[in-house]
Write a protein that holds these residues in place. Structure first.
Motif, PDB file in Angstrom:
ATOM      1  N   ARG A 134     -39.362 -28.173 -14.101  1.00 44.87           N
ATOM      2  CA  ARG A 134     -38.424 -28.875 -13.206  1.00 44.87           C
ATOM      3  C   ARG A 134     -37.468 -29.719 -14.040  1.00 44.87           C
ATOM      4  NH1 ARG A 134     -40.812 -25.728 -10.970  1.00 44.87           N
ATOM      5  NH2 ARG A 134     -42.065 -25.823  -9.093  1.00 44.87           N
ATOM      6  N   PHE A 135     -37.933 -30.097 -15.214  1.00 48.02           N
ATOM      7  CA  PHE A 135     -37.142 -30.974 -16.074  1.00 48.02           C
ATOM      8  C   PHE A 135     -37.224 -30.448 -17.505  1.00 48.02           C
ATOM      9  CE2 PHE A 135     -36.534 -34.571 -18.887  1.00 48.02           C
ATOM     10  CZ  PHE A 135     -35.455 -35.228 -18.311  1.00 48.02           C
ATOM     11  N   SER A 136     -36.086 -30.094 -18.064  1.00 48.12           N
ATOM     12  CA  SER A 136     -36.089 -29.690 -19.471  1.00 48.12           C
ATOM     13  C   SER A 136     -34.823 -30.221 -20.129  1.00 48.12           C
ATOM     14  CB  SER A 136     -36.222 -28.174 -19.605  1.00 48.12           C
ATOM     15  OG  SER A 136     -35.039 -27.533 -19.208  1.00 48.12           O
ATOM     16  N   ARG A 137     -34.598 -29.794 -21.367  1.00 45.34           N
ATOM     17  CA  ARG A 137     -33.592 -30.529 -22.130  1.00 45.34           C
ATOM     18  C   ARG A 137     -33.092 -29.621 -23.246  1.00 45.34           C
ATOM     19  NH1 ARG A 137     -36.381 -35.766 -23.825  1.00 45.34           N
ATOM     20  NH2 ARG A 137     -37.405 -34.585 -25.469  1.00 45.34           N
ATOM     21  N   LEU A 138     -31.881 -29.897 -23.704  1.00 45.06           N
ATOM     22  CA  LEU A 138     -31.320 -29.142 -24.831  1.00 45.06           C
ATOM     23  C   LEU A 138     -31.314 -30.023 -26.074  1.00 45.06           C
ATOM     24  CD1 LEU A 138     -28.842 -27.701 -22.404  1.00 45.06           C
ATOM     25  CD2 LEU A 138     -30.022 -26.207 -24.038  1.00 45.06           C
ATOM     26  N   ASP A 139     -31.743 -29.433 -27.171  1.00 42.88           N
ATOM     27  CA  ASP A 139     -31.882 -30.195 -28.409  1.00 42.88           C
ATOM     28  C   ASP A 139     -31.039 -29.585 -29.524  1.00 42.88           C
ATOM     29  OD1 ASP A 139     -34.231 -32.047 -27.694  1.00 42.88           O
ATOM     30  OD2 ASP A 139     -34.960 -30.064 -27.109  1.00 42.88           O
ATOM     31  N   ARG A 140     -30.705 -30.417 -30.462  1.00 45.51           N
ATOM     32  CA  ARG A 140     -30.002 -29.928 -31.661  1.00 45.51           C
ATOM     33  C   ARG A 140     -31.024 -29.599 -32.749  1.00 45.51           C
ATOM     34  NH1 ARG A 140     -24.624 -33.759 -32.431  1.00 45.51           N
ATOM     35  NH2 ARG A 140     -23.726 -33.270 -30.378  1.00 45.51           N
ATOM     36  N   LYS A 141     -30.860 -28.408 -33.314  1.00 43.09           N
ATOM     37  CA  LYS A 141     -31.732 -27.959 -34.406  1.00 43.09           C
ATOM     38  C   LYS A 141     -30.843 -27.838 -35.633  1.00 43.09           C
ATOM     39  CE  LYS A 141     -34.527 -23.883 -35.599  1.00 43.09           C
ATOM     40  NZ  LYS A 141     -35.034 -22.579 -35.102  1.00 43.09           N
ATOM     41  N   PHE A 157     -33.222 -33.327 -32.265  1.00 45.07           N
ATOM     42  CA  PHE A 157     -33.136 -34.447 -31.309  1.00 45.07           C
ATOM     43  C   PHE A 157     -32.337 -33.992 -30.101  1.00 45.07           C
ATOM     44  CE2 PHE A 157     -29.517 -35.508 -34.209  1.00 45.07           C
ATOM     45  CZ  PHE A 157     -28.478 -35.542 -33.293  1.00 45.07           C
ATOM     46  N   PRO A 158     -32.494 -34.656 -28.961  1.00 43.20           N
ATOM     47  CA  PRO A 158     -31.818 -34.232 -27.739  1.00 43.20           C
ATOM     48  C   PRO A 158     -30.297 -34.263 -27.937  1.00 43.20           C
ATOM     49  CG  PRO A 158     -33.513 -35.846 -27.242  1.00 43.20           C
ATOM     50  CD  PRO A 158     -33.393 -35.793 -28.738  1.00 43.20           C
ATOM     51  N   ASP A 159     -29.610 -33.226 -27.474  1.00 41.16           N
ATOM     52  CA  ASP A 159     -28.160 -33.196 -27.646  1.00 41.16           C
ATOM     53  C   ASP A 159     -27.537 -34.257 -26.749  1.00 41.16           C
ATOM     54  OD1 ASP A 159     -25.869 -30.807 -28.572  1.00 41.16           O
ATOM     55  OD2 ASP A 159     -25.316 -32.511 -27.310  1.00 41.16           O
ATOM     56  N   PRO A 160     -26.826 -35.211 -27.346  1.00 44.06           N
ATOM     57  CA  PRO A 160     -26.283 -36.317 -26.541  1.00 44.06           C
ATOM     58  C   PRO A 160     -25.105 -35.881 -25.661  1.00 44.06           C
ATOM     59  CG  PRO A 160     -25.632 -36.529 -28.848  1.00 44.06           C
ATOM     60  CD  PRO A 160     -26.558 -35.363 -28.781  1.00 44.06           C
ATOM     61  N   ASP A 161     -24.559 -34.685 -25.929  1.00 44.79           N
ATOM     62  CA  ASP A 161     -23.415 -34.236 -25.130  1.00 44.79           C
ATOM     63  C   ASP A 161     -23.836 -33.483 -23.877  1.00 44.79           C
ATOM     64  OD1 ASP A 161     -21.638 -35.267 -26.943  1.00 44.79           O
ATOM     65  OD2 ASP A 161     -21.433 -33.385 -28.069  1.00 44.79           O
ATOM     66  N   LEU A 162     -25.125 -33.198 -23.742  1.00 48.20           N
ATOM     67  CA  LEU A 162     -25.570 -32.389 -22.602  1.00 48.20           C
ATOM     68  C   LEU A 162     -26.619 -33.145 -21.807  1.00 48.20           C
ATOM     69  CD1 LEU A 162     -25.793 -29.078 -24.575  1.00 48.20           C
ATOM     70  CD2 LEU A 162     -24.397 -29.375 -22.524  1.00 48.20           C
ATOM     71  N   PRO A 163     -26.429 -33.255 -20.500  1.00 50.97           N
ATOM     72  CA  PRO A 163     -27.438 -33.946 -19.692  1.00 50.97           C
ATOM     73  C   PRO A 163     -28.699 -33.098 -19.612  1.00 50.97           C
ATOM     74  CG  PRO A 163     -25.791 -32.947 -18.269  1.00 50.97           C
ATOM     75  CD  PRO A 163     -25.334 -32.726 -19.688  1.00 50.97           C
ATOM     76  N   PRO A 164     -29.851 -33.733 -19.353  1.00 50.70           N
ATOM     77  CA  PRO A 164     -31.074 -32.956 -19.174  1.00 50.70           C
ATOM     78  C   PRO A 164     -30.907 -32.003 -17.998  1.00 50.70           C
ATOM     79  CG  PRO A 164     -31.530 -35.313 -19.158  1.00 50.70           C
ATOM     80  CD  PRO A 164     -30.059 -35.163 -19.139  1.00 50.70           C
ATOM     81  N   LEU A 165     -31.748 -31.011 -17.976  1.00 50.66           N
ATOM     82  CA  LEU A 165     -31.641 -29.964 -16.975  1.00 50.66           C
ATOM     83  C   LEU A 165     -32.703 -30.225 -15.915  1.00 50.66           C
ATOM     84  CD1 LEU A 165     -29.977 -27.427 -16.801  1.00 50.66           C
ATOM     85  CD2 LEU A 165     -31.709 -26.259 -18.150  1.00 50.66           C
ATOM     86  N   ALA A 166     -32.267 -30.564 -14.691  1.00 54.34           N
ATOM     87  CA  ALA A 166     -33.234 -30.824 -13.621  1.00 54.34           C
ATOM     88  C   ALA A 166     -33.051 -29.755 -12.554  1.00 54.34           C
ATOM     89  CB  ALA A 166     -33.008 -32.212 -13.035  1.00 54.34           C
ATOM     90  N   LEU A 167     -34.117 -29.012 -12.287  1.00 53.70           N
ATOM     91  CA  LEU A 167     -34.038 -27.931 -11.304  1.00 53.70           C
ATOM     92  C   LEU A 167     -34.891 -28.295 -10.099  1.00 53.70           C
ATOM     93  CD1 LEU A 167     -34.504 -24.834 -13.661  1.00 53.70           C
ATOM     94  CD2 LEU A 167     -32.373 -25.948 -12.962  1.00 53.70           C
ATOM     95  N   SER A 168     -34.359 -28.034  -8.911  1.00 53.79           N
ATOM     96  CA  SER A 168     -35.155 -28.342  -7.713  1.00 53.79           C
ATOM     97  C   SER A 168     -36.066 -27.161  -7.402  1.00 53.79           C
ATOM     98  CB  SER A 168     -34.239 -28.618  -6.521  1.00 53.79           C
ATOM     99  OG  SER A 168     -33.646 -27.406  -6.101  1.00 53.79           O
ATOM    100  N   GLU A 169     -37.139 -27.484  -6.718  1.00 55.75           N
ATOM    101  CA  GLU A 169     -38.068 -26.470  -6.236  1.00 55.75           C
ATOM    102  C   GLU A 169     -37.314 -25.392  -5.456  1.00 55.75           C
ATOM    103  OE1 GLU A 169     -41.987 -25.404  -6.272  1.00 55.75           O
ATOM    104  OE2 GLU A 169     -41.428 -27.463  -6.755  1.00 55.75           O
ATOM    105  N   ALA A 170     -36.421 -25.819  -4.580  1.00 54.66           N
ATOM    106  CA  ALA A 170     -35.696 -24.885  -3.712  1.00 54.66           C
ATOM    107  C   ALA A 170     -34.834 -23.935  -4.548  1.00 54.66           C
ATOM    108  CB  ALA A 170     -34.832 -25.665  -2.722  1.00 54.66           C
ATOM    109  N   TRP A 171     -34.216 -24.490  -5.565  1.00 49.28           N
ATOM    110  CA  TRP A 171     -33.355 -23.663  -6.410  1.00 49.28           C
ATOM    111  C   TRP A 171     -34.193 -22.599  -7.118  1.00 49.28           C
ATOM    112  CZ3 TRP A 171     -32.430 -22.236 -11.484  1.00 49.28           C
ATOM    113  CH2 TRP A 171     -31.141 -21.757 -11.779  1.00 49.28           C
TER     114      TRP A 171
END
Ligand code: ADP
Ligand code: MG
Ligand code: ZN
Length: 471
Positions: free
Chosen positions: A73-80, A267-281
């Motif tokens: 439901r909640f994930s994130r994009l990181d810089r490698k 580390f988390p990419d500061p230019d991209l918001p975390p990814l929040a997906l709803s159950e319905a989606w």
């Protein structure tokens, strides 16, 4: 001496079937002129800002659902972070500790291979080494969306690895996630392999990078298994490292020592918001998932009477499958239709898009004896290449069989007249001579004689009684 067991885990990169890249509007089409599909975002120029492509998330979630994963439901994009000339930003946007999908599996027959995680990331550019020794860089592939599918170390042979890969490909193609064309690099595979005695702890693994065909995956596994086993038998230790497979010599060679994960300074990419997906989606994505290969295979077996192996090949080719089903409605020559499709898949398992009309009329010509199996195959290829109708292809390539008594009788007579020795030999009791005579009929007609009638005529002209081979 007891044999080592191999332990294999695969990392598979798949290009998502989107029109634009993951963080910008540049197109993703394959084989465009170098450096014509780039912009400040995918080139990583200072001040540019990435915007996540919604379609990437949809397709990655489809991949996760189709492989029985839990969707975060909640994930994130990181810089490698790493430096390489094909990566102009000097970091790749990927996912680290919060991947989009995890804890899934792919079932192939009895075997279940666990999926550790599936995460989204961007592809890097491509280095082109010229014969004169220069290295050129094509940035078109920078920012092409990928998913990486990491399996558990659940496979125990090259064959299991291959079966997992083909099941995975079939699932991803069916779910519309990717075309998975290994020869175009839209599916690439890294093999992790170690050896141990059954029941022991896992051994030290090596990773063989960027294998680009199923055959090379199998060859690389066998070669690396043999190498590691020999090292251990000789009392040595296997180093954890990255290796490459050389198809010419059939051996693996060291590339570099394995980086530790923290070398990448994720580390988390500061230019991209975390990814929040709803159950319905997520549930909407689940509902939109089409028929998956397992279900389709079962349906092909029960509704059309395919054998298991034929059904799984057809289930892995969704377009051909749909055209087959449409053709089935149009023609009474259903046995011939099945043979036509099965033989095409045996020659080449790639998905194809023949017109249902063409499949139906080829099946009818096959059933009527107007076409041989080989002739039907040629006509199908011609139709696929040019789009011409089946009838037009048969006519243009002169593929129709010479069938019927009237047409074949003079040919059989001529062949007997020209091959007196074979005819005499047959009459003297060597039934095998008939093969030679049939060969002559085929040569004379460029393979177009309808074989059953031709053979019957030869026998008839050679004398009614079929002589027996002397004991
Ligand atoms: P990395 O990025 O360091 O390669 P990943 O977690 O992305 O790490 O991938 C590790 C892969 O190696 C997984 O597919 C996993 O199943 C496999 N693997 C881990 N340990 C072993 C082992 N001892 N033998 C064989 N494969 C292994
Ligand atoms: Mg790896
Ligand atoms: Zn761009």
């Amino acid at each position: 001496m007891a044999d080592y067991e191999m332990v294999i885990g695969l990392e598979v990169h798949v290009e998502l079937d989107t029109r634009s890249k993951i963080f910008c509007a540049c197109p993703t089409s394959f084989a465009a002129e170098p450096n014509t599909q780039c912009c400040p975002v995918c080139m990583g120029l200072p001040g540019s800002l990435p915007v996540l492509n919604r379609r990437v998330v949809e397709l990655a979630v489809s991949a996760g659902l189709a492989t029985n994963c839990e969707i975060a439901r909640f994930s994130r994009l990181d810089r490698k972070h790493y430096f390489y000339p094909d990566l102009p930003k000097a970091y790749q946007i990927s996912q680290f500790d919060l991947p989009l999908c995890a804890h899934g599996f792919v079932q192939t027959g009895e075997k279940r291979v666990g999926i550790t995680r599936i995460h989204i990331e961007e592809d890097a550019g491509k280095l082109v080494h010229t014969p004169s020794g220069e290295t050129l860089i094509d940035f078109n592939r920078c920012g092409v969306p990928l998913i990486e599918i990491v399996s558990e170390p659940d496979m125990r042979s090259a064959r299991e690895a291959r079966e997992y890969l083909s099941a995975l490909r079939a699932i991803l193609v069916a779910a519309g996630v990717s075309q998975c064309r290994m020869e175009e690099g839209s599916m690439r595979c890294d093999v992790n392999i170690s050896v141990r005695f059954p029941g022991q702890e896992l051994g030290v693994r090596t990773e063989i990078k960027n294998l680009n065909s199923f055959a090379n995956v199998e060859r690389a596994i066998e070669a690396e298994y043999a190498r590691q086993s020999a090292v251990l038998r000789a009392g040595g230790t296997v180093e954890q490292e990255t290796r490459r497979f050389d198809p010419e010599s059939g051996q693996t060679f060291p590339m570099r020592r394995k980086e530790n994960a923290d070398d990448y300074r994720y580390f988390p990419d500061p230019d991209l918001p975390p990814l929040a997906l709803s159950e319905a989606w997520i549930e909407a994505r689940r509902a939109a998932l089409g028929e998956l290969p397992d279900a389709r295979r079962e349906r092909l077996e029960s509704a059309y009477g395919f054998e298991a192996r034929e059904a799984s090949a057809l289930a892995a080719a969704p377009t051909l499958c749909a055209r087959f089903e449409a053709a089935w409605q149009r023609t009474p020559s259903r046995g011939a239709l099945k043979r036509l499709v099965v033989s095409r898949l045996a020659r080449d398992p790639e998905d194809i898009a023949p017109a249902a009309e063409a499949l139906a009329s080829l099946a009818e010509m096959l059933a009527a004896g107007t076409l041989s199996a080989g002739g039907a195959a040629k006509a199908l290829e011609a139709h696929l290449e040019s789009g011409e109708s089946a009838q037009a292809a048969v006519k243009r390539l002169n593929l129709a069989q010479i069938s019927g008594r009237e047409a074949l009788l003079p040919i059989a007579q001529a062949v007997l007249a020209e091959n007196g020795a074979l005819a005499a030999s047959y009459r003297a009791g060597r039934v095998n001579a008939l093969k030679g005579l049939m060969g002559a009929v085929m040569a004379k007609t460029h393979g177009r004689a309808e074989p059953r009638m031709a053979e019957a005529l030869l026998r008839e002209l050679l004398g009614q009684a079929c002589p027996r081979e002397p004991d």
